[in-house]
Design a protein around this motif. Structure first.
Motif: not given
Length: 656
Positions: A94-111
């Protein structure tokens, strides 16, 4: 400041909170929704409103926002602060998948630096957030894509699992050999195969043949028709598997403990990142709710103001929508000149709904929620919202409804100021009308002196008169259709409303003599005044309808005028283009005419006395001249040139 304690329940905000929770992806957003609270900080509210508005745009325009794996691992992360503790396999996944979600959200907001930041308020949230890419890589060395510990997570684990596999293969071969022998001798059915019981490979056998196979009985089926025997030949091998499995668990624990030791120094920063994920979940839920109720971001300014157009009560809107009905919107203005609106009108005409709508929408706005109204509305901020609505009778405190009402009024008088919004329903009610009305008038005067803002509903005539004569207070009426005898649920500001008591009593069916007796008791002055109010409301509706028609016609006229002006501009542009083209064609014709003239003169000179050639050249020129004269043109140079040609021809004839 919010008063009283059950304010949210009174205006229905507790239901709004529940609806937002339903749209959260995890307990992350739910916890944030529980923490949502009324704010008086302008910048904080403005940021929250803009964050939600940006997310509405994401929902409308982007289908690639990362909205999966919103796992709340904060309890697990906090638990492993203690040395020697470790994250379990599922927690690590769960930690791995949610950290990946955080990473993708950050990339989405700052392309990237070269691309424009589309959502600046949301990007600001993500600027200081870490997604821990090194931790993700480290977890990927431990877990496979299904969240299980990899065989090669460590050399020791690979060796242990290899031994387990080899031992199990040997057991399987031995069992199959024993099973085939038992099947050939008829002890075991042909379709039977080895099975697992208590982590050991066994053979299913009928109870009558249990003595035929030497070994240990481990279990019995529920029906008692099958027993499970571990043959003596594989007991030692099964024991070895058990030992290896224990070694495997110890090695996995060592691997997880080692990883947790690496993670432990970053626990606070990891939890901070999950607070960001929780806020994103919360903002997303708010945006989804805004879409559902038609919430928008109106003009929000750091001042006390209410200038709302087409505002609706969100809960009433959703309820009526489910019934296939439409809601009547509310137009309302409170400003420095008219701070307190005194609403009168018939019972069940919408006065309380109007008051609750104002309280709920203002509270929603200052909780950072988008509100259902026209986006050209102007909104402001209040430091206090006080409400007095409903039956507050208390058996425990020995308070009547009126006593409770006065208790609230005491609090309002002590604490209200120019930054307060008062919401008072049935002002002055609950006691003897004459003294109740007098106390209400004195309180209203005090609120006005304090320059408080407010929405107050009442039936009292003295309050209507007081509002008419007092600067800062304005009357308003909930409209009523006298012909259909039903409320219109529409607020009209500027005049007081009638209670329509006589009309409603007559509609319900009270005997006419009772109505006449009541009218006689209150006197003709009261009846005449009530009719006067009704006439005012009726006339106002009539003229308002007229004004509305005029505004619509003016708007249509403005649209037609704009369209005609655009058409004229287009025609003028087209005329200029055609004129330019015609001039170009004329210039070309002129050049061709000059060439023909020169050519004709040259042919005549060369022919000299040869009359036939001269005649043919002149005939060709005359034909060209006729074609030229018949051709449409806008240039006078052609006509001038033709005249020159005719004059030259006449001179030549005279000379000849």
């Amino acid at each position: 400041m919010i008063y009283p304690q059950n304010f949210e329940q009174k205006i229905g905000f507790d239901q709004i909170r529940s609806l937002i929770k339903e749209k959260c992806l995890s307990t992350l957003g739910i916890d944030y929704t529980d923490r949502m609270t009324f704010s008086t900080g302008y910048e904080s509210i403005r940021e929250q409103l803009n964050q939600t508005w940006e997310f509405v745009r994401i929902l409308e325009n982007a289908d690639d926002f990362p909205a999966d794996f919103f796992f709340d691992v904060r309890p697990s992360i906090k638990r492993v602060r203690i040395e020697g503790t470790f994250l379990e396999e599922a927690e690590l996944f769960d930690l791995r998948r949610s950290l990946d979600t955080i990473q993708r959200i950050i990339r989405f907001l700052y392309p990237g630096e070269e691309e424009e930041i589309k959502y600046p308020y949301l990007y600001k949230l993500s600027k200081e957030i870490s997604s821990f890419p090194d931790l993700i890589k480290r977890i990927d060395l431990i877990l496979d894509k299904f969240g299980h510990i990899k065989d090669n997570a460590s050399p020791q684990l690979a060796h242990i699992r290899s031994n387990i596999s080899a031992t199990l293969s040997g057991i399987s071969r031995s069992l199959n050999a024993i099973l085939r022998t038992a099947q050939s001798e008829g002890f075991v059915d042909k379709e039977v195969s080895p099975t697992m019981r208590d982590g050991r490979l066994v053979i299913p056998v009928a109870p009558s043949y249990k003595r035929k196979i030497r070994g240990i009985v481990h279990d019995e089926s529920a029906s008692g028709k099958t027993i499970f025997i571990e043959p003596a030949e594989v007991v030692e091998a099964n024991n070895r598997v058990r030992e290896l499995e224990n070694e495997e668990r110890r090695e996995i624990t060592r691997i997880l403990t080692s990883f947790t030791d690496e993670l432990r120094p970053a626990i606070d920063e990891i939890i901070y990142s999950y607070e960001f994920l929780a806020e994103i979940d919360f903002i997303r839920a708010k945006a989804l709710f805004a879409e559902e109720i038609g919430g928008v971001l109106p003009t929000f300014e750091n001042t006390r103001q209410i200038e709302w157009f087409h505002a609706v009560h969100p809960l009433l809107y959703l309820s009526l929508k489910r019934q296939g009905k439409t809601i009547v919107p509310l137009d309302l203005t409170l400003d420095e000149k008219n701070r307190i609106l005194l609403i009168s009108g018939p019972n069940a005409g919408g006065k309380s709904v109007c008051l609750k709508t104002v309280g709920l929408l203002q509270y929603m706005l200052q909780c950072g929620l988008l509100v259902p109204m026209h986006d050209n509305s102007r909104t402001g901020i209040f430091k206090d919202i006080f409400i007095d609505i409903g039956d507050e009778q208390s058996i425990e405190d020995d308070l009547s409804t009126y006593s409770s009402h006065l208790t609230h009024m005491k609090y309002f008088v002590r604490n209200a100021n120019e930054n307060s919004l008062l919401l008072i329903d049935e002002f002055g009610g609950g006691t003897e009308p004459q003294i109740g009305g007098a106390i209400a008038e004195a309180l209203l005067d005090r609120f006005n002196q304090k320059h408080a803002y407010g929405i107050i509903t009442t039936h009292y005539q003295n309050l209507k008169h007081f509002a008419e004569d007092s600067e800062g207070i304005i009357n308003g009426a909930m409209l009523y259709d006298r012909h259909l005898m039903q409320p219109l649920f529409k607020l009209s500001i500027g005049n007081p409303g009638s209670s329509f008591a006589i009309e409603i009593a007559r509609k319900i069916g009270l005997p006419e003599e009772v109505i006449a007796a009541a009218s006689e008791k209150v006197g003709s002055a009261y009846i005449d005044m009530d009719k006067y109010l009704q006439d005012i409301v009726r006339d106002k509706r009539y003229w308002e309808s007229k004004r509305q028609n005029i505004r619509q016609r003016e708007k249509k006229l403005e649209e037609l005028t704009a369209r005609y002006e655009a058409d004229l501009i287009a025609l003028e542009k087209q005329r200029k283009e055609l004129l330019k083209q015609a001039k170009g064609d004329a210039a070309q014709l002129l050049a061709e005419a000059n060439a023909r003239i020169e050519n004709t003169i040259r042919e005549i000179k060369e022919a000299q006395a040869e009359k036939e050639k001269t005649r043919i050249a002149r005939q060709k020129f005359e034909q060209f001249k006729t074609e030229l004269e018949e051709a449409p043109t806008v240039d006078d140079k052609i006509s001038k040139k033709l005249k020159q040609i005719n004059d030259r021809k006449k001179r030549k004839q005279q000379k000849r």
